[in-house]
Design a protein around this motif. Structure first.
Motif, PDB file in Angstrom:
ATOM      1  N   UNK A 291       1.291  -1.177   0.252  1.00 14.82           N
ATOM      2  CA  UNK A 291      -0.370  -0.182   0.296  1.00 14.82           C
ATOM      3  C   UNK A 291       0.906   1.051  -0.068  1.00 14.82           C
ATOM      4  N   UNK A 292       0.606   2.159  -0.921  1.00 17.35           N
ATOM      5  CA  UNK A 292       1.402   3.255  -1.232  1.00 17.35           C
ATOM      6  C   UNK A 292       1.121   4.510  -1.226  1.00 17.35           C
ATOM      7  N   UNK A 293       1.839   5.586  -0.740  1.00 18.94           N
ATOM      8  CA  UNK A 293       1.276   6.881  -0.716  1.00 18.94           C
ATOM      9  C   UNK A 293       1.464   8.047  -1.761  1.00 18.94           C
ATOM     10  N   UNK A 294       0.712   7.777  -2.497  1.00 24.40           N
ATOM     11  CA  UNK A 294       1.380   8.265  -4.179  1.00 24.40           C
ATOM     12  C   UNK A 294       1.641   7.149  -4.525  1.00 24.40           C
ATOM     13  N   UNK A 295       2.158   6.720  -6.223  1.00 25.63           N
ATOM     14  CA  UNK A 295       2.538   6.405  -6.706  1.00 25.63           C
ATOM     15  C   UNK A 295       3.955   5.935  -6.432  1.00 25.63           C
ATOM     16  N   UNK A 296       5.094   5.192  -7.570  1.00 26.68           N
ATOM     17  CA  UNK A 296       6.010   5.064  -7.777  1.00 26.68           C
ATOM     18  C   UNK A 296       6.418   5.847  -8.001  1.00 26.68           C
ATOM     19  N   UNK A 297       7.668   6.400  -7.484  1.00 28.50           N
ATOM     20  CA  UNK A 297       8.613   7.501  -8.113  1.00 28.50           C
ATOM     21  C   UNK A 297       9.222   7.356  -9.134  1.00 28.50           C
ATOM     22  N   UNK A 298       8.890   6.475 -10.113  1.00 26.84           N
ATOM     23  CA  UNK A 298      10.009   6.098 -11.074  1.00 26.84           C
ATOM     24  C   UNK A 298      11.074   6.751 -11.836  1.00 26.84           C
ATOM     25  N   UNK A 299      12.236   7.329 -11.926  1.00 28.09           N
ATOM     26  CA  UNK A 299      12.789   7.779 -12.928  1.00 28.09           C
ATOM     27  C   UNK A 299      12.262   8.454 -14.387  1.00 28.09           C
ATOM     28  N   UNK A 300      11.849   7.680 -14.312  1.00 29.35           N
ATOM     29  CA  UNK A 300      10.848   7.361 -15.673  1.00 29.35           C
ATOM     30  C   UNK A 300       9.817   7.339 -16.136  1.00 29.35           C
ATOM     31  N   UNK A 301       9.389   8.814 -15.904  1.00 29.66           N
ATOM     32  CA  UNK A 301       7.785   9.288 -15.502  1.00 29.66           C
ATOM     33  C   UNK A 301       6.761   8.696 -15.994  1.00 29.66           C
ATOM     34  N   UNK A 302       7.487   8.273 -17.543  1.00 29.65           N
ATOM     35  CA  UNK A 302       6.005   7.484 -18.036  1.00 29.65           C
ATOM     36  C   UNK A 302       6.046   6.436 -18.289  1.00 29.65           C
ATOM     37  N   UNK A 303       6.966   5.833 -16.531  1.00 29.89           N
ATOM     38  CA  UNK A 303       7.549   3.853 -16.831  1.00 29.89           C
ATOM     39  C   UNK A 303       5.595   4.555 -15.477  1.00 29.89           C
ATOM     40  N   UNK A 304       5.451   5.524 -15.281  1.00 27.13           N
ATOM     41  CA  UNK A 304       4.117   5.603 -13.914  1.00 27.13           C
ATOM     42  C   UNK A 304       2.707   5.407 -15.028  1.00 27.13           C
ATOM     43  N   UNK A 305       2.813   5.267 -16.176  1.00 28.76           N
ATOM     44  CA  UNK A 305       1.231   4.743 -17.002  1.00 28.76           C
ATOM     45  C   UNK A 305       1.085   3.500 -17.510  1.00 28.76           C
ATOM     46  N   UNK A 306       2.444   2.757 -17.089  1.00 36.03           N
ATOM     47  CA  UNK A 306       2.632   1.058 -17.170  1.00 36.03           C
ATOM     48  C   UNK A 306       1.800   0.875 -16.939  1.00 36.03           C
ATOM     49  N   UNK A 307       1.253  -0.507 -17.405  1.00 36.63           N
ATOM     50  CA  UNK A 307      -0.432  -1.026 -16.506  1.00 36.63           C
ATOM     51  C   UNK A 307       1.149  -1.896 -15.740  1.00 36.63           C
ATOM     52  N   UNK A 308       2.406  -2.464 -16.404  1.00 29.49           N
ATOM     53  CA  UNK A 308       2.795  -3.601 -15.541  1.00 29.49           C
ATOM     54  C   UNK A 308       3.618  -3.680 -16.448  1.00 29.49           C
ATOM     55  N   UNK A 309       5.218  -3.634 -15.288  1.00 32.37           N
ATOM     56  CA  UNK A 309       6.590  -3.400 -15.086  1.00 32.37           C
ATOM     57  C   UNK A 309       6.772  -4.644 -15.045  1.00 32.37           C
ATOM     58  N   UNK A 310       8.197  -5.140 -15.582  1.00 35.48           N
ATOM     59  CA  UNK A 310       9.057  -5.866 -16.063  1.00 35.48           C
ATOM     60  C   UNK A 310      10.482  -5.886 -15.658  1.00 35.48           C
ATOM     61  N   UNK A 311      11.171  -5.811 -14.099  1.00 31.80           N
ATOM     62  CA  UNK A 311      12.252  -4.878 -13.774  1.00 31.80           C
ATOM     63  C   UNK A 311      13.575  -6.040 -13.540  1.00 31.80           C
ATOM     64  N   UNK A 312      13.803  -6.369 -14.876  1.00 33.05           N
ATOM     65  CA  UNK A 312      14.662  -7.839 -14.864  1.00 33.05           C
ATOM     66  C   UNK A 312      15.973  -7.150 -15.664  1.00 33.05           C
ATOM     67  N   UNK A 313      16.528  -5.772 -16.109  1.00 28.60           N
ATOM     68  CA  UNK A 313      17.763  -5.340 -16.792  1.00 28.60           C
ATOM     69  C   UNK A 313      17.410  -5.448 -18.308  1.00 28.60           C
ATOM     70  N   UNK A 314      18.545  -5.356 -18.633  1.00 26.23           N
ATOM     71  CA  UNK A 314      19.437  -5.846 -20.211  1.00 26.23           C
ATOM     72  C   UNK A 314      18.615  -7.668 -20.105  1.00 26.23           C
ATOM     73  N   UNK A 315      18.585  -7.634 -21.581  1.00 24.93           N
ATOM     74  CA  UNK A 315      18.274  -9.241 -21.241  1.00 24.93           C
ATOM     75  C   UNK A 315      19.359 -10.019 -21.385  1.00 24.93           C
ATOM     76  N   UNK A 316      20.680  -9.422 -21.113  1.00 23.61           N
ATOM     77  CA  UNK A 316      21.405 -11.147 -21.143  1.00 23.61           C
ATOM     78  C   UNK A 316      21.432 -11.379 -19.520  1.00 23.61           C
ATOM     79  N   UNK A 317      20.322 -10.099 -18.515  1.00 23.76           N
ATOM     80  CA  UNK A 317      20.574  -9.793 -17.168  1.00 23.76           C
ATOM     81  C   UNK A 317      19.230 -11.043 -16.894  1.00 23.76           C
TER      82      UNK A 317
END
Length: 470
Positions: A291-317
């Protein structure tokens, strides 16, 4: 006087058990479902696990397969009030802070963000996305090949690194690897690229929506349809043996192979029982909701509009993290699948707040604590994230299995969906729902076409029961 108390008994009330029950009830069968938990739904559950007013999906959250599956499309559950919500950015995949690959509803807009890979992405993902209905039918019953399934297989029945060799842009490579990681298999295995291509195509074809009011709304709609047809659901009752059930023409098991053996193993032939014993389960999930007070403060602000986020880094990672997990080892930075569902469905959180959640892939049966590692990884891409946490709720693999016995060892796949077990599920057969007993059918995600909220294992099992038993 009838020799039967009901026409069909279904054990388990996940999406497949519910779809099987509705399919039979609409054909005039008298149906009763037995569910071990106090509430029905299986993976279709949503609860206020953090704070009052914050609604979190307990398992399944995004539903491209529900929109594309023939089982759900033909039921027309909008008549029961089922609705979905989404926006123009189904998925974002940050590579490093400030640099992100975006999977958008439009294949053309997505491809335009992938530099030198623009033409290839439009040709492959755009084409499959335009044919999402045909693709949904093909994936829903892959043992009956269609031209679309053959085309999908030819394009993607490869290990993910092989397909990545065709891509040059770091953003398209990261997005495809993250999509393929939904297979929860070592991505060097064959057919993992197929999962990535299919999920990308459905994002362009139907999007990655959430159910308004939580994933439980899908279960509520199915239950409303079933009860309107005279069906019954008995909760809080764990079935130990098939003989404990009412007399029925057919028994459909929406269970893992392990529980199917416990309930009816003495009724199965030795060869069929062995096929259930041999079912292999994949990597597990470690789930955290906030439960968050506000949105996730992503560095890339357009990330805040994504329904889902994969946090995985480059493909090799991503590939290395999935390799380690499949080997039973925990990577320092696990691959995360995160849901910003309350961004799409504001009813899930109080105004100005967010119901945020997701899970990491971990080894089968993992019993460690990686909550801090998960939050540290999010903090790297969203500085100040921890300061916005009002409450958290952790569901480790053991807790997942305790809530849903089908999630053996915390695995959410019903059996590892590698190339062999995608088609031999739980054994090689044109009718995977059939067992060695003519009156017992398996209708869980441990049968073809496998995991995901498709309802197709239930639909196929119900159709086979009606064909065999009249």
């Amino acid at each position: 006087m009838s020799a039967y108390d009901v026409d069909a008994v279904i054990v388990g009330s996940g999406p497949n058990g519910l779809v099987a029950a509705v399919t039979l009830a609409e054909a005039g069968w008298r149906v009763v479902i037995y569910e071990a938990q106090d509430t029905p739904g299986g993976g279709l559950r949503s609860e206020e696990v953090t704070l009052p007013g914050f609604l979190h999906d307990c398992c399944a959250s995004n539903h491209p397969m529900a929109l594309s599956s023939p089982a759900f499309r033909e039921l027309g559950l909008e008549r029961e009030g089922l609705a979905f919500a989404q926006n123009d950015i189904p998925l974002a995949h940050p590579i490093r802070p400030g640099e992100t690959g975006y999977l958008r509803r439009s294949a053309a807009e997505t491809a335009a963000g992938f530099g030198s890979d623009e033409k290839l992405w439009r040709a492959v993902m755009g084409t499959f996305g335009d044919r999402w209905k045909q693709l949904g039918r093909a994936i829903g019953n892959p043992l009956r090949p269609t031209p679309d399934l053959i085309a999908l297989g030819a394009a993607s029945v490869w290990p993910t690194p092989w397909l990545l060799k065709l891509l040059r842009d770091e953003r398209s490579r990261a997005v495809l690897s993250g999509l393929a990681a939904h297979s929860i298999v070592d991505l060097r295995q064959p057919a993992t690229a197929l999962v990535g291509v299919a999920l990308g195509a459905f994002a362009h074809g139907v999007g990655w929506p959430v159910a308004v009011g939580g994933t439980r709304s899908i279960a509520d709609a199915l239950i409303a349809r079933l009860t309107s047809l005279g069906g019954e659901i008995i909760t809080g009752t764990r079935v130990a043996r098939i003989e404990d059930l009412p007399r029925a023409r057919a028994v459909l098991l929406d269970t893992s192979p392990r529980d199917a053996l416990k309930i009816a193993g003495h009724r199965f032939s030795a060869s069929y029982a062995n096929s259930l014993h041999r079912m292999r389960y994949g990597s597990a999930a470690y789930k955290v909701d906030w439960a968050l007070d506000g949105e996730v403060p992503w560095v890339d602000e357009e990330l805040r509009d994504a329904g889902f986020v994969h946090l995985g880094g480059p493909a090799e990672q991503v590939i290395e993290a999935e390799r380690l997990v499949a080997k039973g080892r925990m990577p320092d930075e696990p691959f995360l699948l995160l849901s910003q569902a309350s961004k799409l469905d504001p009813s899930r959180a109080p105004e100005g707040k967010s119901a945020f959640g997701g899970y990491a892939h971990v080894p089968f049966g993992f019993d460690g604590d990686i909550t801090d590692a998960i939050e540290a990884r999010i903090e790297k891409f969203a500085p100040g994230f921890r300061d916005r946490i009002l409450a958290r709720h952790v569901t480790d693999p053991r807790a997942l299995e305790a809530r849903n016995a089908n999630l053996v060892g915390g695995a959410i796949d019903g059996g590892v969906p590698d190339l062999f077990q995608l088609i031999a599920r739980p054994r090689l057969s044109l009718n995977p729902a059939e067992t060695s007993d003519p009156g017992i059918f398996l209708c869980s995600a441990s049968t073809v076409p496998g995991p995901g909220v498709t309802g197709m294992p239930g639909r196929l099992a119900a159709q086979l029961a009606m064909k065999r038993l009249g």
